[in-house]
Design an enzyme around this catalytic site. Sequence first.
Site, short mmCIF file in Angstrom:
data_model
loop_
_atom_site.label_atom_id
_atom_site.label_comp_id
_atom_site.label_asym_id
_atom_site.label_seq_id
_atom_site.Cartn_x
_atom_site.Cartn_y
_atom_site.Cartn_z
N TYR A 142 0.86 -1.18 0.00
CA TYR A 142 0.00 0.00 0.00
C TYR A 142 0.90 1.23 0.00
CZ TYR A 142 -3.38 3.48 1.70
OH TYR A 142 -4.18 4.60 1.85
N ASP B 50 9.37 3.07 -0.89
CA ASP B 50 8.38 3.73 -0.05
C ASP B 50 8.73 3.38 1.39
OD1 ASP B 50 6.28 4.55 1.45
OD2 ASP B 50 4.71 3.67 0.19
N LYS C 111 4.95 9.74 8.25
CA LYS C 111 4.76 9.31 9.64
C LYS C 111 5.84 9.80 10.60
CE LYS C 111 2.40 5.23 7.92
NZ LYS C 111 1.07 4.96 8.41
N1 PMP Z 1 3.08 4.32 2.12
C1 PMP Z 1 3.05 3.40 3.09
C2 PMP Z 1 4.07 2.31 3.08
C3 PMP Z 1 2.10 3.48 4.10
O1 PMP Z 1 2.09 2.55 5.06
C4 PMP Z 1 1.16 4.54 4.08
C5 PMP Z 1 0.11 4.70 5.17
N2 PMP Z 1 -0.08 3.66 6.01
C6 PMP Z 1 1.24 5.47 3.06
C7 PMP Z 1 2.20 5.35 2.09
C8 PMP Z 1 0.28 6.62 3.01
O2 PMP Z 1 0.55 7.52 4.01
P1 PMP Z 1 -0.58 8.55 4.51
O3 PMP Z 1 -1.61 7.74 5.19
O4 PMP Z 1 0.17 9.48 5.41
O5 PMP Z 1 -1.09 9.25 3.30
#
Ligand code: PMP
Length: 429
Positions: free
Chosen positions: A142, A237, A265
């Site tokens: 994701y 990512d 995060k």
């Molecule tokens: N990339 C990864 C690996 C994630 O785990 C997440 C959110 N859990 C995101 C992108 C998206 O981040 P956000 O919820 O801050 O938009």
Amino acid sequence: MSRSSELFAQAQHSIPGGVNSPVRAFAGVGGDPIFVERANGAYMFDVDGQRYIDYVGSWGPMILGHNHPAIRDAAIEAAERGLSFGTPTAIEVQMAEKIIDIVPSIEKVRMVNSGTEATMSAIRLARGYTKRDKILKFEGCYHGHVDSLLVKAGSGALTLGQPNSPGIPADLAQHTLTVSFNDLAEVEQVFSQYGDEIACIIVEPVAGNMNCIPPQPGFLEGLRQVCDDHGAVLIFDEVMTGFRIAPGGAQQHYGITPDLTCLGKVIGGGMPVGAFGGKREIMDHIAPTGPVYQAGTLSGNPVAMAAGLAALTTLQDHSLYTVMEARVSQLMQGFQQAAAEAGVPLCVNYVGGMFGFFFTEAKEVTSFAQATECNMAQFKGFYHEMLQRGIYLAPSAFEAGFMSMVHSQADIEETIQAARQAFAAVANI
Ligand code: PMP
């Protein structure tokens, strides 16, 4: 009825599903979510006064524990000078330099407001830089709710993507190729067919959105090689893994250099922040230096930068990682032993400050397919047994667990003791 349940019922009149992000609604485990009033260190306290040992940590940012004094004080101090200016500020420069200092592959970095914005912008940049449209992602990874990335695999590796949410044009989804995580042969096969059309590979170097699945030896190295061979951009990512697997993220832990990295995060210390960065040559294609447009009114917000900078500065004490990793392995070994005592088949994965456990007979879980084949009924039962005992785990079998650096030995022991009872209670499900 608990106060949380009352609030949840009320919330559903004014907020879709009662929540501002779907997983919070407990759809993955059933029952009503807890409404949290405050949090401190390793603990959250709900509106009914119940204390929980928290293994979600606001989905990652609370790596230093909730309400960390250095982060809180930095945010308050910044807020006293004004909440937003929409001009450059000195602290943005400090933040960029700090990230470049800590994350090995980043030479230039642009701040955004969420992980989604980071991946969306990195993909656009990769496409603009290579002048190619297709992207390759992995099933079960994701990357936020970006249109191009909310796409799952079709029936085989070479099937062009089908959107898995209404609202995403099929025309867009067809540019997303999806293959199995940890399957390098599939990646090579896709590149042999579409190699000169693929702008980038985007990957969670340790998958944390299908439970916790580390890369198999050689997988990340292979992705690096394939990208080099075909002129594609490798995007890590590291929204979850950044500053969690190691100070410099999974790229430091595994010794692989991506071209671009997405962060989120942790770098805001709890404030809404994300970032993407990487090779100078690629980053200079972003506006205003280059033609690829990307912008944000609140990007680099001074309060968020102050909180984030305080978090990253504190995280430069590497001894904290040693403690966190020891707690993770103690917890997972404790779970494994407790499950074995109860006769419950369990497989655990962990790396750095991330962990996951699977209700399965398998000795090893390395793929999305395996993660989906686990005993979900048993997971749900276990989840609620733990919640009742004051242990807050991610309310889904497809999320990684997060340890903070302030979970104590006693917290881990209390959690394992709860798990012993919870495994016994679900042994026959
Ligand atoms: N990339 C990864 C690996 C994630 O785990 C997440 C959110 N859990 C995101 C992108 C998206 O981040 P956000 O919820 O801050 O938009």
